[in-house]
Design an enzyme around this catalytic site. Sequence first.
Site, PDB file in Angstrom:
ATOM      1  N   GLY A   1      37.139 -28.709  25.679  1.00 10.77           N
ATOM      2  CA  GLY A   1      38.397 -29.958  26.160  1.00 10.77           C
ATOM      3  C   GLY A   1      39.036 -30.248  25.989  1.00 10.77           C
ATOM      4  N   PRO A   2      39.720 -30.953  26.592  1.00 10.72           N
ATOM      5  CA  PRO A   2      41.164 -31.446  27.571  1.00 10.72           C
ATOM      6  C   PRO A   2      42.170 -31.399  26.321  1.00 10.72           C
ATOM      7  CG  PRO A   2      40.585 -33.254  27.386  1.00 10.72           C
ATOM      8  CD  PRO A   2      38.858 -32.030  26.727  1.00 10.72           C
ATOM      9  N   VAL A   3      43.420 -30.364  26.697  1.00  7.31           N
ATOM     10  CA  VAL A   3      45.121 -30.652  25.713  1.00  7.31           C
ATOM     11  C   VAL A   3      45.339 -31.416  26.034  1.00  7.31           C
ATOM     12  CG1 VAL A   3      46.457 -28.921  24.324  1.00  7.31           C
ATOM     13  CG2 VAL A   3      43.370 -27.997  25.376  1.00  7.31           C
TER      14      VAL A   3
ATOM     15  N   LYS B   1      44.340 -30.580  20.991  1.00  8.58           N
ATOM     16  CA  LYS B   1      42.962 -30.119  21.831  1.00  8.58           C
ATOM     17  C   LYS B   1      42.218 -31.111  21.451  1.00  8.58           C
ATOM     18  CE  LYS B   1      40.355 -26.171  21.365  1.00  8.58           C
ATOM     19  NZ  LYS B   1      40.004 -24.770  21.078  1.00  8.58           N
TER      20      LYS B   1
ATOM     21  N   ASP C   1      37.352 -13.499  22.596  1.00  5.23           N
ATOM     22  CA  ASP C   1      37.988 -14.216  24.585  1.00  5.23           C
ATOM     23  C   ASP C   1      38.859 -14.189  24.824  1.00  5.23           C
ATOM     24  OD1 ASP C   1      36.873 -15.681  26.854  1.00  5.23           O
ATOM     25  OD2 ASP C   1      37.081 -17.505  25.462  1.00  5.23           O
TER      26      ASP C   1
ATOM     27  N   GLY D   1      41.091 -26.370  27.929  1.00  6.52           N
ATOM     28  CA  GLY D   1      40.349 -25.431  26.430  1.00  6.52           C
ATOM     29  C   GLY D   1      38.622 -25.149  26.505  1.00  6.52           C
ATOM     30  N   GLY D   2      38.573 -24.223  26.099  1.00  7.47           N
ATOM     31  CA  GLY D   2      36.711 -23.772  26.423  1.00  7.47           C
ATOM     32  C   GLY D   2      36.100 -25.306  25.537  1.00  7.47           C
TER      33      GLY D   2
ATOM     34  N   LEU E   1      47.810 -31.160  29.537  1.00  8.47           N
ATOM     35  CA  LEU E   1      48.629 -29.753  29.731  1.00  8.47           C
ATOM     36  C   LEU E   1      47.141 -28.413  30.686  1.00  8.47           C
ATOM     37  CD1 LEU E   1      49.776 -28.652  26.164  1.00  8.47           C
ATOM     38  CD2 LEU E   1      50.923 -29.083  28.620  1.00  8.47           C
ATOM     39  N   GLY E   2      45.494 -28.989  29.942  1.00  6.17           N
ATOM     40  CA  GLY E   2      44.881 -28.096  30.650  1.00  6.17           C
ATOM     41  C   GLY E   2      43.774 -28.098  29.729  1.00  6.17           C
TER      42      GLY E   2
END
Length: 832
Positions: A526-528, A542, A639, A523-524, A520-521
């Site tokens: 690691g990948p999600v 995540k 953040d 994240g800060g 999906l994307g």
Amino acid sequence: MESNGHISFLCLSIIFCCLCLDSVTAIDTISSSQLIKDPETISSNNGMFTLGFFSPQNTTNRYVCIWYKTRTLVVWIGNRNQPLKDSKGSFTISEDGNLVVLNATKHVIWSTNVSNISLKSNTSAQLQDSGNLVLIEDATGKIIWKSFLHPSNVFMPNMQLITNKRTGQKVEGTSWKSPSDPSFGSFSLSLERPKIPEIFIWEGTRPHWRSGPWNGIVFTGIPTMQSVYNLNGFSVLVEGDDSVQLSFSPANSDRLVLYMLDWKGKIQEMIWKNSKSQWEVLFTVQKTDCEVYGICGAYGRCSSQAKPICNCLRGFEPRNEEEWNRKNWTSGCVRKKALQCENSKVDSKSDGFLKLEKVKVPDLADWSSARSEEKCRSQCLENCNCTAYSYEAGIGCLSWSGNLIDIQQFSSGSIDLYIRVANSELDKERGATATFTIAAITVIVTLVIIVTCAYVMWKCLGRERKKRKLLLFSCCKGSAEQTNDNIIGELSQVKLQELLLFDAEKLANATDDFNYSNKLGEGGFGPVYKGKLENGQEIAVKRLSRASGQGLEEFMNEVVLISKLQHRNLVRLLGCCREGEENMLIYEYMPNKSLDTFIFDPPEHKFLDWKNRFSIIEGTARGLLYLHRDSRLRIIHRDLKASNILLDDELNPKISDFGLARIFGGHGDEDKTRRVVGTYGYMAPEYAMGGLFSEKSDVFSFGVLLLEIVSGRRNSSFYNNEQSMSLLEFAWNMWNEDNIVSLIDQYICDPVHEKDILRCVHIGLLCVQESARDRPNMATVISMLSSEIVNLPALSQPAYILKQNMLNSLSNEESQGLFSNNSATITDIQGR
Ligand SMILES: *[C@@H]1O[C@H](CO)[C@@H](O)[C@H](O)[C@H]1NC(C)=O
Ligand SMILES: *[C@@H]1O[C@H](CO)[C@@H](O)[C@H](O)[C@H]1NC(C)=O
Ligand SMILES: *[C@@H]1O[C@H](CO)[C@@H](O)[C@H](O)[C@H]1NC(C)=O
Ligand SMILES: *[C@@H]1O[C@H](CO)[C@@H](O)[C@H](O)[C@H]1NC(C)=O
Ligand SMILES: *[C@@H]1O[C@H](CO)[C@@H](O)[C@H](O)[C@H]1NC(C)=O
Ligand SMILES: *[C@@H]1O[C@H](CO)[C@@H](O)[C@H](O)[C@H]1NC(C)=O
Ligand SMILES: *[C@@H]1O[C@H](CO)[C@@H](O)[C@H](O)[C@H]1NC(C)=O
């Protein structure tokens, strides 16, 4: 069967509701021809408040009052100084349009006294659900008088204390004379010192009590206010140098909380207990003599724990020893040694300061714009008239000239004060310290040896310890081991066992072995991935990067924080998994991904109309308020940005990514970190430059986000631009040129919404003002968004100079890295 039951219940409730509506709606209003005679009453629509005739205890005098429920508490009185002597009074709308109280012979004894009512229209009076009695011009619906602007001795939610030096308007409360006599007593309550707002109780014209300056969150002279604040959401609106207003709106509006100035001049916080049908006093100010204004005289300090309670400040002695011994302290104290600057008149800089910790700072401070403690100190040192200074981030630089009066010592919280004394006094202090030091050195040397040994042992055991720490967070069976690591200790109370444990293998299956197509994307940390459990439930996983040991701290931080939080505008954690080297967090899946994919991508962003965008703004604000104020912890997100706002299938926003969030330690309103983390462009200047974070740094990020949503442009989209303007600078310029239209996203630019959008831009710009002090808090932002606060304060310039300063302060290498990837989270810029 069951649905039948539901339906009949529904019908019943509808009928019931109609009945109640019928029986109450008609009687919350008095129109021009109506006469309400003692003992008739009218009630607000919700039945909470009643307007009628009332006699206090031990008197037969009648007063027209508003009371709460069953005459348990009178919240407002009309004819408090003109009692009716019998029960033949009445009230009505008079011919001149005012609401009046009449005596037995129909003489006006009290009137709302509005002089310029237009006779073209009739007026009527209405008792609103909030307990506010208003006089309305029928033709226009305009409110021309309201009881909330003429309080008696009770301060209710959504009421305001106002002081406006320019127009001379003052909304203040006045105590009763005695429990059986509501006429004007000797105490009054008002908001003073518009530049550095404080609440005062006056006895006649003499100050009786003061709250200490407002620091943007609490009144600093009420250490217990922290918890009160959390419940009741005070906000202070400063407009320019001479106008200020205070209001409060409890987060939980189901329970009525109010403040009463009693006849002895004490403020009591009262709450209505439905279960017991009675009022309970939650909190009183002036529990001790120390809270009486100036009890210890000039340069005296009061501490309720000390005996006697009054002492002279260090470097001072009683002016009149004899009186002082007789416990008459009002004569105060004088300097033992004159200041150098008074003697020589030349060298003002040879004096020094003694620090006084955790005090209610003295009255009559001057505010200056000095931006740092050092500046504040040197300003004070240069001016021989300056007797003390104090620097508090939420307020700024305060200094005093002349006598220091009403200093109260607390054991926690509040502000530090620096008092100017002659250098020789400082030497004495140092002398004393020196003797102490010699004695201490022996002790310290011994300690150092012990500590060194301990450290070596601890190092050796380090690996072991780290493992144990992980175990604690491994979500396994909840058999948390006890460690005495302070944070971990505090956090181990999280009931991790309540979180669902996920099997690594199941997660691998659910995500098709973490297939790229399910990603999906990023994240800060690691990948999600998107996943689908066997039962069909969709999840987002995540996965902490396996390679880097970094991020583990953030991972744990997130587990601990988010498992404690529950709010419809925060993303929900479903569970976690830690097996071998895998650390994973499992969230509810958000079909609409994150906000940034929606508002910035050309094909998508036209789907978000203004209504959607406004509800996203509002929802985000509520989520943030929950973090700051309503949850049991006080949390700074640090953040907040478009990619961290996720949207569910109904486009409700949910704040995510708590990897960087920090819990606030009980007292402070601001914390400092050496490691500045966050996302460039969303970071408040004081945070990016100095590592200072507070609610107000989140408010800044929120302001940036708001402007992005309205404009449909990334804050960072401007950096590559020739003029290298930031969104904030652009917005500010357009605002000043009265050209907001060019800021607004063309897809929402509809004249119908223009006013609302303009208001939002105004709020956004308020949030990104350079000085944290000027920015509203989230409670105020919400009141502004919902138009509860109608008049928005004037704007000062936003903090867009930041970029230039940051460029200067970073090495080339770093800044290149920074700007080539300006939507990613920065995790390792070192603050000062
Ligand atoms: C009503 O008020 C008027 C004027 O103040 C006064 O002259 C009159 O005596 C009052 N009537 C009664 C019954 O108190
Ligand atoms: C009404 O206004 C008049 C004159 O402005 C003043 O003398 C009187 O005291 C006022 N009455 C009340 C009840 O405020
Ligand atoms: C009466 O005058 C005040 C102040 O001059 C003004 O704010 C208010 O709108 C006027 N009321 C009416 C009904 O005209
Ligand atoms: C005001 O009210 C009276 C009595 O209800 C009515 O006769 C009159 O027409 C009204 N005046 C206006 C201007 O509406
Ligand atoms: C009313 O009078 C009684 C008897 O004199 C006394 O005990 C009580 O405290 C009084 N109440 C108030 C509110 O003054
Ligand atoms: C305390 O001293 C002041 C003068 O310093 C005097 O005016 C006052 O009356 C004294 N108060 C008492 C209670 O003795
Ligand atoms: C200090 O105080 C004196 C007397 O009040 C005043 O005349 C003088 O201007 C002040 N000096 C400064 C630097 O404010």
